[in-house]
Design a protein around this motif. Structure first.
Motif, PDB file in Angstrom:
ATOM      1  N   LEU A 127     -10.244 -25.725 -25.417  1.00  0.00           N
ATOM      2  CA  LEU A 127      -9.298 -24.603 -25.430  1.00  0.00           C
ATOM      3  C   LEU A 127      -9.199 -23.906 -24.066  1.00  0.00           C
ATOM      4  CD1 LEU A 127     -10.163 -23.124 -28.936  1.00  0.00           C
ATOM      5  CD2 LEU A 127      -8.444 -24.831 -28.354  1.00  0.00           C
ATOM      6  N   ASN A 128      -9.043 -24.694 -23.023  1.00  0.00           N
ATOM      7  CA  ASN A 128      -8.738 -24.106 -21.721  1.00  0.00           C
ATOM      8  C   ASN A 128      -7.263 -23.736 -21.701  1.00  0.00           C
ATOM      9  OD1 ASN A 128      -8.443 -23.277 -19.102  1.00  0.00           O
ATOM     10  ND2 ASN A 128      -8.532 -25.331 -18.232  1.00  0.00           N
ATOM     11  N   THR A 129      -6.992 -22.473 -21.932  1.00  0.00           N
ATOM     12  CA  THR A 129      -5.607 -21.989 -21.949  1.00  0.00           C
ATOM     13  C   THR A 129      -5.369 -20.980 -20.832  1.00  0.00           C
ATOM     14  OG1 THR A 129      -6.230 -20.283 -23.550  1.00  0.00           O
ATOM     15  CG2 THR A 129      -5.381 -22.354 -24.436  1.00  0.00           C
ATOM     16  N   SER A 130      -6.173 -21.038 -19.791  1.00  0.00           N
ATOM     17  CA  SER A 130      -5.988 -20.128 -18.659  1.00  0.00           C
ATOM     18  C   SER A 130      -4.679 -20.434 -17.940  1.00  0.00           C
ATOM     19  CB  SER A 130      -7.162 -20.254 -17.691  1.00  0.00           C
ATOM     20  OG  SER A 130      -7.274 -21.587 -17.209  1.00  0.00           O
ATOM     21  N   TRP A 131      -4.229 -19.471 -17.107  1.00  0.00           N
ATOM     22  CA  TRP A 131      -3.024 -19.705 -16.312  1.00  0.00           C
ATOM     23  C   TRP A 131      -3.096 -21.086 -15.670  1.00  0.00           C
ATOM     24  CZ3 TRP A 131      -2.569 -14.643 -12.906  1.00  0.00           C
ATOM     25  CH2 TRP A 131      -2.363 -13.538 -13.742  1.00  0.00           C
ATOM     26  N   HIS A 132      -1.979 -21.801 -15.704  1.00  0.00           N
ATOM     27  CA  HIS A 132      -1.976 -23.115 -15.061  1.00  0.00           C
ATOM     28  C   HIS A 132      -1.476 -22.984 -13.626  1.00  0.00           C
ATOM     29  CE1 HIS A 132      -0.673 -27.493 -14.583  1.00  0.00           C
ATOM     30  NE2 HIS A 132      -1.993 -27.449 -14.618  1.00  0.00           N
ATOM     31  N   ARG A 133      -2.196 -23.612 -12.713  1.00  0.00           N
ATOM     32  CA  ARG A 133      -1.931 -23.459 -11.286  1.00  0.00           C
ATOM     33  C   ARG A 133      -1.776 -24.819 -10.626  1.00  0.00           C
ATOM     34  NH1 ARG A 133      -4.453 -18.198  -9.822  1.00  0.00           N
ATOM     35  NH2 ARG A 133      -5.374 -17.318 -11.721  1.00  0.00           N
ATOM     36  N   VAL A 134      -0.765 -24.937  -9.768  1.00  0.00           N
ATOM     37  CA  VAL A 134      -0.625 -26.129  -8.937  1.00  0.00           C
ATOM     38  C   VAL A 134      -0.360 -25.664  -7.499  1.00  0.00           C
ATOM     39  CG1 VAL A 134       0.200 -27.636 -10.775  1.00  0.00           C
ATOM     40  CG2 VAL A 134       1.855 -26.361  -9.426  1.00  0.00           C
ATOM     41  N   LEU A 135      -0.953 -26.370  -6.547  1.00  0.00           N
ATOM     42  CA  LEU A 135      -0.779 -26.035  -5.133  1.00  0.00           C
ATOM     43  C   LEU A 135       0.227 -26.979  -4.516  1.00  0.00           C
ATOM     44  CD1 LEU A 135      -1.801 -24.261  -2.771  1.00  0.00           C
ATOM     45  CD2 LEU A 135      -3.451 -26.095  -2.274  1.00  0.00           C
ATOM     46  N   LEU A 136       1.279 -26.402  -3.938  1.00  0.00           N
ATOM     47  CA  LEU A 136       2.286 -27.177  -3.220  1.00  0.00           C
ATOM     48  C   LEU A 136       2.094 -26.964  -1.719  1.00  0.00           C
ATOM     49  CD1 LEU A 136       5.471 -26.464  -5.400  1.00  0.00           C
ATOM     50  CD2 LEU A 136       3.761 -28.289  -5.655  1.00  0.00           C
TER      51      LEU A 136
END
Length: 393
Positions: free
Chosen positions: A377-386
């Motif tokens: 249940l990892n529902t933390s903010w999803h982050r991607v680095l561009l």
């Protein structure tokens, strides 16, 4: 069971799509590339994530295959496929998600145990079959029943799938009788997926689909249905898939102190770009999915480019060309929502997505706050680095 068997080795596994990312070879647990998740509202069968605990069962004689209904009921019986198919058929669009989806991000905080899923241990399909509420009526349990005179309060599903966690016994899980007998809960005994007969990876000839609940409760390769007084005592109900705080470790864990996890929390993930991807300056399309358990709709998906100080709202859709309205009768209440926003990239940028469901539940900011030793249940903010550079995106 007559007609179906769970082999002890893996020499007769079905073919799989070559683009799947294999997370464990035996048993075969795999997820598609994240970009495949936003290519269509309904996930193609070949690109639907695969999770099992032993060799895929083999059906030898479909006509002799049956499901046994037993337990605290007056008249135990066997149901053959023809009996299931004789009941009214329902098509339910529902998203299934492994409780360990996005586990890899959690493992970067501290080690966790489990299959190393990225963001693709999830898929949305149209499931076809009989409602469990109709099946239970065949053995004398009326719809909307929470308990019976014989003391039944739960319904257990037992698989042909054998697993080491059960010391070689069958995989099993349960739901409450009140959910099982509620037609509005849309719990299915499914024999079709996306309009086609279930394939072996996804439960042929018959599986349970419990919408809005973690995938571990949607038992595949169904062997029997037991109407029981207490929840299933199987390993995956009692010693796995429970939500513990970050302070619990393998030395102080008390499994009995937590209830089995059922509904999954509000979740979202960016799928159109990878983490640490090179992009050219200019417009970039950010696409992904958002979903919440228990039939709750998605009220918003917010996108931030400055660490969460400011947000813009993404557009939301389900079926192409059809307006999505959270909690509206025209929307699929058990299915994910696809979101999209266009951003202007002029420098290296971290893109953040968070979803809010119809009950105002929102994803937590940091993975550290939801870390747990099983990585569920990892529902933390999803982050991607561009990263700014040369790209054909």
């Amino acid at each position: 069971m007559p007609g179906i068997r769970g082999p002890s080795e893996y020499s007769q596994e079905p073919p799989r799509h070559p683009s799947l990312k294999v997370n464990a070879k035996e048993p075969f647990n795999a997820e598609p590339p994240r970009s495949a998740l936003v290519s269509s509202y309904v996930t193609p069968v070949d690109l639907f994530y695969k999770r099992n605990h032993g060799p895929i069962p083999i059906v030898d004689h479909l006509q002799s295959y049956s499901v046994t209904l037993t337990g605290l009921i007056q008249n135990p019986r066997k149901l053959f496929i023809k009996d299931i198919r004789s009941l009214p058929k329902y098509n339910v669009t529902a998203t299934l998600q492994c409780a360990g989806n996005r586990r890899t991000a959690m493992s970067k905080v501290r080690n966790v145990r489990g299959v190393g899923w990225d963001v693709s241990a999830i898929g949305n399909a149209v499931w076809g079959g009989a409602k469990l509420a109709d099946v239970l009526e065949l053995v004398g349990i009326p719809k909307l029943t929470a308990s019976t005179n014989l003391g039944a309060r739960h319904v257990e599903f037992v698989s042909v799938d054998r697993c080491k966690e059960e010391n070689g016994g069958p995989y099993k899980a349960s739901i409450t009788l009140s959910q099982a007998t509620n037609p509005e809960a849309d719990v299915l005994l499914a024999y079709e997926m996306n309009g086609e007969t279930l394939n072996r990876d996804h439960g042929f000839p018959l599986r349970v689909v419990v919408p809005g609940v973690i995938g571990a409760r949607s038992v595949k390769w169904l062997d029997s249905i037991n109407v029981i007084a207490e929840e299933s005592q199987g390993f995956f109900m009692q010693k796995d898939y429970k939500m513990f705080p970050p302070s619990v470790n393998w030395d102080n864990i008390n499994w009995s102190s937590r209830r089995p996890q059922m509904d999954f929390p509000v979740q979202s993930a960016i799928c159109s770009v990878e983490d640490v991807q090179m992009v050219k300056p200019g417009k970039v399309s950010i696409k992904g999915y958002a979903v919440s358990g228990g039939g709750r709709g998605i009220e918003r998906v917010d996108i931030s480019l400055d660490g969460g100080k400011n947000w813009v709202e993404a557009s939301r859709t389900q079926e192409p060309g059809k307006q999505y309205i959270s909690e509206h009768s025209s929307s699929d209440k058990w299915a994910w929502v696809l979101f999209e926003a266009t951003i202007d990239v002029s420098q290296t940028t971290e893109v953040i997505a968070k979803a809010v469901d119809s009950a105002a539940n929102v994803q937590p900011e940091n993975v550290e706050s939801v870390w747990n030793l099983r990585g569920v249940l990892n529902t933390s903010w999803h982050r991607v680095l561009l990263r700014l550079g040369h790209s054909n995106l």
